[in-house]
Design a protein around this motif. Sequence first.
Motif, PDB file in Angstrom:
ATOM      1  N   THR A  78       0.909  -1.057  -0.069  1.00  0.00           N
ATOM      2  CA  THR A  78       0.071  -0.145  -0.077  1.00  0.00           C
ATOM      3  C   THR A  78       0.838   1.215  -0.008  1.00  0.00           C
ATOM      4  O   THR A  78       2.225   1.099   0.319  1.00  0.00           O
ATOM      5  N   LYS A  80       1.044   3.478   2.001  1.00  0.00           N
ATOM      6  CA  LYS A  80       1.473   3.788   3.589  1.00  0.00           C
ATOM      7  C   LYS A  80       2.675   2.907   3.697  1.00  0.00           C
ATOM      8  O   LYS A  80       3.652   3.162   4.391  1.00  0.00           O
ATOM      9  N   HIS A 117      -5.497   3.310  -2.578  1.00  0.00           N
ATOM     10  CA  HIS A 117      -4.191   3.084  -1.760  1.00  0.00           C
ATOM     11  C   HIS A 117      -3.260   2.106  -1.917  1.00  0.00           C
ATOM     12  O   HIS A 117      -2.514   1.772  -0.980  1.00  0.00           O
TER      13      HIS A 117
ATOM     14  N   THR C 133      -5.909   5.373   6.053  1.00  0.00           N
ATOM     15  CA  THR C 133      -5.146   5.965   5.273  1.00  0.00           C
ATOM     16  C   THR C 133      -4.179   6.885   6.154  1.00  0.00           C
ATOM     17  O   THR C 133      -4.258   7.142   7.238  1.00  0.00           O
ATOM     18  N   TRP C 137      -3.012  12.170   4.029  1.00  0.00           N
ATOM     19  CA  TRP C 137      -3.652  11.628   2.806  1.00  0.00           C
ATOM     20  C   TRP C 137      -4.905  12.876   2.339  1.00  0.00           C
ATOM     21  O   TRP C 137      -5.384  13.378   3.251  1.00  0.00           O
ATOM     22  N   TYR C 152       1.722   9.943  -4.093  1.00  0.00           N
ATOM     23  CA  TYR C 152       1.485  10.356  -2.535  1.00  0.00           C
ATOM     24  C   TYR C 152       2.851  10.127  -2.004  1.00  0.00           C
ATOM     25  O   TYR C 152       3.639   9.152  -2.426  1.00  0.00           O
TER      26      TYR C 152
ATOM     27  N   HIS D  54      -4.679  -1.456   3.910  1.00  0.00           N
ATOM     28  CA  HIS D  54      -5.879  -1.011   3.572  1.00  0.00           C
ATOM     29  C   HIS D  54      -5.964  -1.074   1.861  1.00  0.00           C
ATOM     30  O   HIS D  54      -5.317  -0.431   1.215  1.00  0.00           O
ATOM     31  N   CYS D  56      -8.924  -1.084   0.052  1.00  0.00           N
ATOM     32  CA  CYS D  56      -9.935  -0.475  -0.495  1.00  0.00           C
ATOM     33  C   CYS D  56     -11.186  -1.279  -0.893  1.00  0.00           C
ATOM     34  O   CYS D  56     -11.673  -1.178  -1.855  1.00  0.00           O
TER      35      CYS D  56
END
Lengths: 179, 331, 159, 381, 194
Positions: A78, A80, A117, C133, C137, C152, D54, D56
């Motif tokens: 992801t 992150k 994400h 997130t 974000w 990002y 995550h 989605c």
Amino acid sequence: MGLLDKKYHDSNIIIVSLESALNWARKSSLWYEQFGLACCAIEMMATAASDYDFDRFGIIPRSSPRQADVMIVAGTVTMKMASRIERLYEQMSEPRYVISMGSCSNSGGPYWEHGYHVLKGVDKVIPVDVYVPGCPPRPEALLEGFLKLQERISNETIIEPRETEQESTEEEKEPIEVE
Amino acid sequence: MALLIFATLPLLLIVGYALFAIWLERKVSAHIQDRLGPMRVGGWHGWAQTIADMLKLIQKEDIIPTNASRFLFKSAPFVLFAASYAAFSVIPFSSAYIGSSINIGVFYLLAVTSLLTLSVIMGAWASNNKWSLLGGMRTAAQMVSYEVPTIMSVLSVLVVAGSLNLMTISEMQTGNDILGFLPNWLIFQNPFLIVAFIIFFISIVAESHRVPFDLPESESELVAGFQTEYSGMRWGIFMLAEYADMLLLSLLGAVLFFGGWASPFGSYLSGPVWGFIWFMLKGLLFVFVMMWMRWTLPRYRVDQLMEICWTILIPVSFINFVLIALWEMTF
Amino acid sequence: MTTEEITEYLNREYGGNLDPTYAEAGDSWITVSPSVLREVAKTLRDDKNLQFNNLMCLSGIHYQKENELGVAYHLHSTIHDHKLVMKVRVPEDNPVVPSVESLWKTANWHEREAYDLVGITFRGHPGLLRILTPQDWEGHPLRKDYEQQESYRNVSTGI
Amino acid sequence: MAPVTSPQPAAIENRTMTINMGPQHPSTHGVLRLEVTVDGEVVTKVKPDIGYLHRCFEKYAESLGDYAKVVPYTDRIDYVSALHQEMGYVIAVEKLLELEVPERVEYMRVILAELQRIASHLLGIGTFGLDLGAFTPFLYCFIERENILRILEKVSGARLLYNYLCVGGLMRDIPTDFTSDTWEFVTSFRPKIKELNDLLTTNSIFIDRTANIGVLPAEVALNYSASGPMLRGSGVSWDLRKNDPYSIYDRFEFNVPVGQGEMGTVGDCWDRYIVRVREMEESLKIIEQALDQMPGEGDVKEAVPRRIRSKEGEVYVRTETPRGELGYYIISEKSGPYRIKARTPSFVNLSILPAISKGALVADLVAIVGSIDIVLGGVDR
Amino acid sequence: MVQTLKKSWTTFKTIFTGMGVTMRHLLQPSVTLRYPEERDELPSGARSKLFVHIDDCIGCKLCERACPVNCIAIETVQATKDVDLGKTSTGNPKRFWITTFNIDMSKCMYCDMCVPPCPTECISMVPEYEYSEYDRNNLLFQFSELSADKVTEVKEKAEKEQEEKQRKKKEAARKKKAQKADQTSKAKQKNSEG
């Protein structure tokens, strides 16, 4: 370059046999940094477990990236997580290899379309050596990926080292990152 | 020249043994877990596996973290290895081979092995890593604590044996005189020495930090403990030293309780070469039991570890020491 | 008790004017206004005959057509073994809903999730931060008009 | 935050140290990050940081616009018990459509779900043992799990993510030797549970590590709406298969094991662990009964149009997965799903962690996380 | 003290029980599959790799529509009337040139949802799992057998025919319109007359 150099450039007996010994050592002892992220991590565990047994190939897990040779990116990366992966890769010591396991880390997999994400392929942040397809790949498929990687290692040479996209950067203070 | 050969022989022995022990550990663990273990490297049952591992570790990049204390970080593995190597010099491998037959052998050995603690703390602190530091703190506490029961049980043997020289201790255990058939090993000479042996064994498991006392490098808690930041051959030396340490303590146990190089069949199958074989077999048996335990048990928590040491092992070993002395006085 | 009975009971005992909504299929629900949500929730939890001690689920919803955001609370009582669906709706430009974190601890993460993904602000929440997130974000992904950010932290989110 | 070896006096005065467990740590069961404040080795504060996985799911469920296409994505919510995720979703959609499925399908779903429950618990138990340093039980569990996967692979064609249940029935026919395979597994598995008990459950070191650790009182558990073994370990007999039966679970005889505080306090790690072990035995009972009762022939799929359309409305359906209550909240429009929310047990159970890990040691924290048995796919979706 | 001794005794006992279990396993044969030398036979219907019998494809795009991931990309061109593409092995007539049939296995989620809708059973999962690659692009499988030249040729032809058709259609429409206008005017006339 002299004549002699030219003559022995490709077939220097000493270098070649040393090279093959070193390559043999590297490919026979691929310790992996267990980068279990998602579904594929379970299959990775299954591969390491008794029924398929990574250890037969001399492949054992190390939990510290410093001692690992190959990173198996097993699962969805992801946004992150992306920076953490990059960082852990930087902490591994050369020579290091990356196996991307499963659709998600190959190219975002099932999440490539609407997955806001999800990183679409781990090769965006670290160089990948072998892509193992599957969702998740069977344990045999992962083993085959390792055999492919071994093949690649045995073709490496000392004179022309493998091209890596990233320079090994300054070491980090901590293996696990702090925000 | 002869001296050099004499000195390098144990080194080769230790390295060779460590390579073998790591391979053995992997095989034993594999078969306990219904697996096969190394099978492909080198042909027959992956015999060359650890050699390949070492060759690879030599090729690996040697990372020294930027914020590490460079000198300490670099020297810690060598101190560790030097300490366990030096300790081997007083081990009587057979009736004809001992590095140095000094008459304070046991004392020397215990003194040198406490250097191990120092080197672990050096490595842990120098890494400048929180996991390493936690691991180092655990190691220090653990090793210092377990030193006490180890020494107490060694002392109880010395009371029976009456000598600090390991060669002398080995020599006095030859022959089969107890009850007519049992070998003259110290463990059969005094019933309380059995208790002493159990305490000794538990302590050496803890001192060589093996499961259930492997807290310093407990993977699931501290990543890799004090070795977290080490890579390449430096880490490899840690690994070698760990196995050498295991053998050292096992051999010490063999000398103190099981007759060292003495043959279990009296004068039958004895002599320098057989003596060496018996000695190594006894040592390896302990090593095997340690491996067997490692792949069976979960690990203790750090406070429980201390509790076992201070509330059970130390009092029991003190009482046992007194009892042994009493037994020796009466018989 | 069924939703209908619960509504009746609430109206009778506490003098409200709640009215259950029925859909073509599936569950029915009651809608309460944000101003009284906390009192209603407290009553539902503490009333002897209701005792909804278990907040099964809390979900944020974006009603695009009405330009509204909503929260659905799925309540369950392990004592009386009955269920209730309660909803609250707030306008898109000022989405503030009182938090029920102090009544049911489980709401803590659920509310953070609803804040993260749908963008509902919960008044009185002890730490309303993004949960799934990253903190930096942009946007709330489960809004129907959400547009994914291009990159990002210098890593492209595209293919 | 200052590095630990910093000579600044501030760092020395400060008795606590913040360490990060994860996102990639051997014992976080995936990509969970715990910000742990420790005083020496005593944990004073834990802050879980989730979202590293995550993926989605909810956005996907809306975007695909088709009920059938969502099924493979539900697999990936909690990949360790994929069939339960499918089952919950499929039952929810069937409820929305008011659809009845054939008898044989119901039995098949129950058998597969219980097999999957055993597989999932085996993984949970194994990794829990691994966290406490016992490596071998983990591999023994995997050997047994592998036997289940072989059966499931024969049925569905995949080892981990099955996509076998579909709205209205099953994707494929049931293979002919399914019943005999399952019987064989059931008979061979019983002695293995005993072996596991010998090796791990009754081991005194294991008990020392888990008893009285991470005690979760029943009221707290209910207030946090915990479910599954987490709640039952605290002594609350609550199992959706018994208390709110779905599918055909009301036809089977089985017990709901609860934590009794045999080795320490009710609601400690050992209780949560033993509930899982006993649940495996109960699952075996259910499988045996279902195999006996299952009709030998019949349809495996109700006629459902290729593109499913439902009425407007919404449902919340909950089912009992190995980790607890899995709820699907589906808001449906005529054109397809408008919003699907998955309320996963892992997400809710993990939120209790800060409450029960205060004052524990770092090693205990590992045990507590292991005993919750989270799957990060379920936490982050 | 008694407590401690009792505890120590149970500790020893349980440790030995556990070690007994592991010793039994140590003596048992292992369960390992020696992979490159031995292989498990995959059960029928194992999902490992997608394969398309392009000869049997009729270009209906049902698989593309069923795919939740959109990893199948099909482009077809209608065959001109003068070409007969033959029939599939199941007897369905083929009416389209399959100019592109790409499956990106690096995206595929192996859900098997594209297989049942296929009317000619030309797309299927084959039990082949060993195809890891050094380059990700090699995981994009192209099943269309038409060469680039052929594709352009076919496309041009189809376009031409399409244009022709359009023209004809337009003409027909114009004619129809004219007719209709005619009719309406007539009707109007009638109305006004009425």
